[in-house]
Design an enzyme around this catalytic site. Structure first.
Site, short mmCIF file in Angstrom:
data_model
loop_
_atom_site.label_atom_id
_atom_site.label_comp_id
_atom_site.label_asym_id
_atom_site.label_seq_id
_atom_site.Cartn_x
_atom_site.Cartn_y
_atom_site.Cartn_z
N HIS A 1 58.38 -35.45 0.46
CA HIS A 1 57.79 -34.39 -0.26
C HIS A 1 57.58 -34.38 -1.69
O HIS A 1 57.90 -35.70 -2.27
CB HIS A 1 58.54 -33.10 0.07
N HIS B 1 60.09 -36.20 -3.98
CA HIS B 1 60.06 -37.83 -3.63
C HIS B 1 58.97 -38.48 -4.64
O HIS B 1 59.12 -39.59 -5.51
CB HIS B 1 59.90 -38.35 -2.44
N HIS C 1 73.58 -25.93 1.39
CA HIS C 1 72.81 -25.83 2.43
C HIS C 1 73.08 -24.32 3.18
O HIS C 1 72.50 -24.07 4.20
CB HIS C 1 73.33 -26.77 3.46
N LYS D 1 38.63 -20.87 -6.72
CA LYS D 1 37.85 -21.17 -5.46
C LYS D 1 38.53 -22.43 -4.79
O LYS D 1 39.05 -22.53 -3.70
CB LYS D 1 36.20 -21.31 -5.53
ZN LIG Z 1 75.50 -29.49 2.18
#
Ligand SMILES: [Zn+2]
Length: 511
Positions: free
Chosen positions: A17, A20, A146, A302
């Site tokens: 992503h 990186h 997390h 645009k």
């Molecule tokens: Zn974790």
């Protein structure tokens, strides 16, 4: 002088992503700039392939860990050429040469008396592959990163005596205030160390996907130590038949993200001290490029509308080329800080800075040489005031990049790009061209512009290498050494015509 720069190694289970790409581009700018200064450069990137999360993921997919990492590593290895990254080597921590060297270094740490056997009990996040302190685990025992449940783990481990290095680490930070950059990250590292260091697990014994511990084969090394050592081990086998360790160790810059600060500014220097190895010169901690999920306002161009709201680096590379992404990432958010990125801002900077400021400067300067002088740059002395201002960019950029100020250096270059554009307006070559008596003035103006354009292009090369090479090719002046980046009379002769450097891309129409 040798210059060794590294990116973090990328966790092989992740999908590549923007983050990186960001660290790869930053390290690449430093590496390319140092090559232009004539330094002996080594630039390393790679993948982090061991540990419990990889073993678990492989099990879920019915693969061996080896099959899984062999399948996933190319996602990162292939990212480098897509972004025009000039790394000298791509390390994979499952390389047998890396594993043997990890064993050698950590056996030395063991022999030096910094390892002991014990039982570890604590809160563990399998996704981080890291134990959490009681404070981090909190009352609900969730991973603070997390937000998933932590596991209470108890296992026989070997411990690294990190606590014994507390004073040495503080002394390092006292003596080398730029060991961790920028300053607010230095303070963060310092606070962490001052709060008191606990010994850390050096090995794990509940799974086998890792580097076996040479003095106790029931254990593998904790993945973080295995991973950190990539910076050291790579030099021993990157070049077949030659050990580059003496030539490049220690590194000048580890470029890392702020999420791995503790490992690089505390565990890593302590581990090197324990092994008796010289320490890296700087750990530069960059911030995160943040994206809003949706809700850009009505000012969207645009162009950006058809790209959606979330900045997809791969789509940008496909539609606009790697240089546009490289430029944007280093330009819009000050390197070292967190900042927001968006497709709307990308579109604005692509058009206003790359296409208009720089692209147009190149196009119209070259076009005028063709229109007024048949494509040959007049060998006139450049305007001395302008030349002095432009030529000073070389020292400015070098000084800023010594501190990894990648955004500041780009700004210093852009001031000169804008100066050259103002010079065009002030001198109005199209007016001079109407008056034969002013032919010498026109010669001087054209020589100044083309000479200045070349200098600016050369210093800009690390950020947008492919574009600069195309421009310098048109000027028939491919040399990239900073030593020769001066606005000089007679430096350039016949030049070719040039297609727009940053054309409007052909995008799918907005639905
Ligand atoms: Zn974790």
């Amino acid at each position: 002088m040798s210059f060794y720069v590294t990116t973090p190694i990328y966790y092989v289970n992740a999908a590549p992503h923007l983050g990186h790409a960001y660290s790869m581009i930053a390290a690449d700018v430093l590496a390319r700039h140092m090559r232009q200064r004539g330094e002996d450069v080594f630039f390393l990137t790679g993948t982090d392939e061991h540990g419990e999360p990889v073993a678990l993921a492989a099990e879920r997919e019915g693969l061996t860990p080896r099959e899984l990492v062999d399948r996933n590593a190319p996602r990162f290895k292939d990212l480098a050429p897509k972004l025009n990254i000039s790394n000298d080597f791509f390390i994979r921590t499952s390389d047998p040469e890396h594993m043997a060297k990890v064993q050698e270094v950590l056996a030395r740490v063991h022999e030096n008396g910094h390892v002991y056997e014990g039982v570890y009990e604590g809160w563990y996040c399998p996704r981080c592959a890291d134990f959490k302190t009681e404070a981090e685990a909190g009352e609900d025992h969730l991973c603070p990163i997390h937000r998933t449940a932590l596991v209470r783990e108890k296992e026989d481990n070997y411990f690294f005596r990190l606590s014994a290095f507390q004073d040495d680490l503080l002394e390092l930070l006292d003596e080398q205030p730029d060991f961790v950059m920028p300053k607010h990250r230095y303070n963060e590292a310092r606070t962490f160390i001052e709060s008191g260091l606990q010994d850390v697990s050096l090995t794990r014994s509940t799974f086998t996907w890792g580097v076996p511990v040479p003095w106790d084969p029931d254990h593998v090394f904790y993945v973080w130590f295995d991973a950190l050592l990539n910076y050291y081990t790579a030099l021993s086998y990157a070049k077949p038949g030659e050990d580059l360790t003496d030539r490049f160790w220690p590194p000048q810059f580890h470029v890392i993200g702020k999420d791995i600060l503790k490992f690089h500014t505390v565990f890593w220097p302590a581990m090197l001290m324990a092994a008796g190895l010289p320490l890296p010169r700087h750990v530069f901690v960059h911030g995160f490029l943040l994206m809003r999920d949706s809700g850009e306002d009505a000012e969207l161009l645009k162009m950006s509308k058809s790209m959606g709201n979330v900045l997809d680096p791969f789509q940008i590379v496909e539609d606009f080329g790697a240089d546009a992404l490289r430029y944007y990432c280093m330009r819009d958010v000050s390197f070292g800080q967190d900042g927001e990125v968006s497709t709307a801002r990308f579109a604005v900077l692509y058009e206003s800075e790359l296409a208009n400021d720089f692209g147009n400067l190149a196009s119209r300067t070259i076009a005028m040489v063709h229109r007024y002088r048949g494509g040959t740059v007049p060998p006139a002395e450049p305007d001395p005031d302008l030349a002095a201002e432009i030529d000073a960019v070389v020292a400015d950029v070098s000084e800023l990049l010594d501190r990894a100020d990648l955004t500041g250096a780009l700004d210093a270059i852009w001031q000169r790009v804008r100066r050259l554009n103002r010079y065009v307006e002030e001198q109005a070559p199209w007016v001079l061209a109407r008056d034969d008596a002013r032919a010498a003035d026109l010669d001087r103006v054209l020589a100044s512009l083309i000479g200045g354009l070349r200098v600016v292009a050369v210093v800009l090369h690390p950020w947008i290498p492919a574009t600069v090479e195309r421009l310098l090719g048109a000027l028939d002046a491919p040399e990239l050494a900073l030593e020769g980046a001066r606005t000089q009379a007679g430096r350039l002769g016949r030049i070719a015509k040039l297609e727009p450097l940053f054309p409007k891309p052909q995008l799918d129409p907005v639905a």
